[in-house]
Scaffold this active site. Structure first.
Site, PDB file in Angstrom:
ATOM      1  N   ALA A  35     -46.513  38.947 -31.761  1.00  0.00           N
ATOM      2  CA  ALA A  35     -46.930  39.622 -33.068  1.00  0.00           C
ATOM      3  C   ALA A  35     -48.532  40.372 -32.888  1.00  0.00           C
ATOM      4  O   ALA A  35     -49.181  39.754 -32.256  1.00  0.00           O
ATOM      5  CB  ALA A  35     -46.799  38.864 -34.181  1.00  0.00           C
ATOM      6  N   ASP A  36     -48.718  41.320 -33.593  1.00  0.00           N
ATOM      7  CA  ASP A  36     -50.087  41.828 -33.539  1.00  0.00           C
ATOM      8  C   ASP A  36     -50.567  41.732 -35.185  1.00  0.00           C
ATOM      9  O   ASP A  36     -49.725  41.128 -35.776  1.00  0.00           O
ATOM     10  CB  ASP A  36     -50.284  43.222 -33.182  1.00  0.00           C
ATOM     11  CG  ASP A  36     -49.356  44.223 -33.950  1.00  0.00           C
ATOM     12  OD1 ASP A  36     -49.101  43.668 -35.176  1.00  0.00           O
ATOM     13  OD2 ASP A  36     -49.281  45.317 -33.417  1.00  0.00           O
ATOM     14  N   SER A  37     -51.941  41.945 -35.063  1.00  0.00           N
ATOM     15  CA  SER A  37     -52.338  41.677 -36.511  1.00  0.00           C
ATOM     16  C   SER A  37     -51.608  42.429 -37.661  1.00  0.00           C
ATOM     17  O   SER A  37     -51.466  41.901 -38.860  1.00  0.00           O
ATOM     18  CB  SER A  37     -53.985  42.206 -36.808  1.00  0.00           C
ATOM     19  OG  SER A  37     -54.068  43.456 -36.243  1.00  0.00           O
ATOM     20  N   ASP A  39     -48.405  43.198 -37.728  1.00  0.00           N
ATOM     21  CA  ASP A  39     -46.975  42.340 -37.718  1.00  0.00           C
ATOM     22  C   ASP A  39     -47.466  41.137 -38.843  1.00  0.00           C
ATOM     23  O   ASP A  39     -46.721  40.876 -39.687  1.00  0.00           O
ATOM     24  CB  ASP A  39     -46.645  41.881 -36.385  1.00  0.00           C
ATOM     25  CG  ASP A  39     -45.982  42.761 -35.666  1.00  0.00           C
ATOM     26  OD1 ASP A  39     -45.406  43.869 -36.220  1.00  0.00           O
ATOM     27  OD2 ASP A  39     -46.208  42.777 -34.385  1.00  0.00           O
ATOM     28  N   ASN A  40     -48.443  40.511 -38.624  1.00  0.00           N
ATOM     29  CA  ASN A  40     -48.892  39.475 -39.518  1.00  0.00           C
ATOM     30  C   ASN A  40     -49.078  39.609 -41.033  1.00  0.00           C
ATOM     31  O   ASN A  40     -48.441  38.888 -41.710  1.00  0.00           O
ATOM     32  CB  ASN A  40     -50.023  38.903 -39.019  1.00  0.00           C
ATOM     33  CG  ASN A  40     -50.266  37.845 -38.059  1.00  0.00           C
ATOM     34  OD1 ASN A  40     -48.870  37.297 -37.532  1.00  0.00           O
ATOM     35  ND2 ASN A  40     -51.046  37.027 -37.684  1.00  0.00           N
TER      36      ASN A  40
END
Lengths: 78, 258
Positions: A35-37, A39-40
């Site tokens: 995940a990337d930021s 996605d979080n």
């Protein structure tokens, strides 16, 4: 309670486009699940919507692993 | 990320049935943009503080065979913006296009400009873009598709005596557009700006004749622009065909600034 875990994994699977079988409770969203930021942030929004809860930013920052999400949601709904 | 965009939305000429919000679209450039989109079969939300005029415009749009929803909200108030997006989501189920067009002027030389004039212009022209984009990207990220176009101005690039607040707000929009483009590119969302030069509207009609003459002399094409010149640029940027263009500015100014 296992229901919450299943639903959380399903949301993660849908959001990140990965197989549910790959998602473990100890998986870190960023390190293990790719995940990337962004996605979080979207995951937290998806949890809020699916469980009808509000997750404040301070709490959201601490949700880095699948287990964290399950625990937080259980605590809120418990 | 072609795979993330539904095929029906990557094919040419398929804006039919999409939904757009154009802020400040009861008249002027905003109305022209809403009209251009409605002609392509896009359902439009006509938002304006002047709800009576917005209702009239919505009726005009519906005559073109699309759904149109007049909506009154203060674009600089986060509570009202959030509520407006909830209403749009409820009514249409999705939002494909956001055109941040709402804007005001409160011209004065810096020496004489009041704090209130500065704040009002920054809030309505710039903060509004942040607030509306924030709500829009939530919906668009889920869809994995979105088009955001922010209306800037040539004065963002040239400056203009008497428009410290306005030029700063429009220059701010350029930075905000580029950041939005970078943050949401992976979600199939593009963000671009259109920077009009001197366009014939009520806002520019109010200028003194002498000012207009001087401006005309600085425009290589030798004419003031029409609302449609701006609307056509926006209509291109919000189309599926513009998928590879993001974080950019299209200048629509007759060559006044290059």
């Amino acid at each position: 309670m296992a229901e919450i875990e299943g639903k959380v994994k399903e949301i993660i699977s849908k959001q990140l486009g990965i197989d549910v079988g790959q998602i473990k409770l100890e998986s870190s969203f960023i390190e293990d699940l790719g995940a990337d930021s962004l996605d979080n942030v979207e995951l937290v929004m998806a949890f809020e919507e699916a469980f009808g809860i509000q997750i404040p930013d301070e709490a959201a920052e601490k949700i880095t692993k699948v287990q964290d999400a399950v625990d937080y949601i259980k605590g809120k709904l418990g | 990320m072609d795979a993330d965009i539904p095929a029906s939305r990557t094919m040419s000429g398929t804006m039919m049935g999409q939904t757009a919000l154009v802020t400040g679209s009861a008249r002027g450039i905003g109305k022209g943009i809403a009209l251009a989109l409605a002609k392509k079969g896009v359902n439009v939300v006509i938002s304006d503080v002047n709800i009576e005029e917005a209702k009239v415009v919505a009726t005009e749009m519906e005559a073109l065979g699309v759904k149109a929803m007049p909506l009154k909200f203060d674009v600089s108030n986060s509570v009202e913006v959030t509520s407006a997006f909830a209403q749009i989501s409820e009514a249409f189920g999705r939002l494909d296009i956001l055109v941040n067009n709402a804007g005001i002027t409160r011209d004065a030389l810096i020496m004489r400009m009041k704090d209130e004039d500065w704040d009002a212009v920054i809030n309505i022209n710039l903060k509004s873009v942040f607030l509306c984009s924030k709500e829009a990207v939530k919906l668009m990220s889920k869809q994995r598709y979105g088009r955001i176009v922010n209306i800037a101005s040539v004065v963002a690039f040239m400056g203009n005596a008497g428009q410290a607040n306005y030029s700063a707000s429009k220059a701010g929009i350029i930075g905000l557009t580029k950041t939005t483009a970078k943050e949401y590119a992976k979600r199939g969302i593009t963000a671009n700006a259109v920077a009009p030069g001197f366009i014939k509207t009520a806002m520019t009609d109010a200028l003194p004749e002498k000012v207009k003459e001087d401006m005309l002399a600085a425009i290589p094409i030798g004419q003031f622009g029409e609302i449609d010149d701006v609307a056509n640029a926006v209509a291109f940027l919000v189309s599926p065909e513009a998928r590879y263009i993001t974080g950019n500015v299209i200048h629509v100014n007759g060559g006044m600034y290059m």
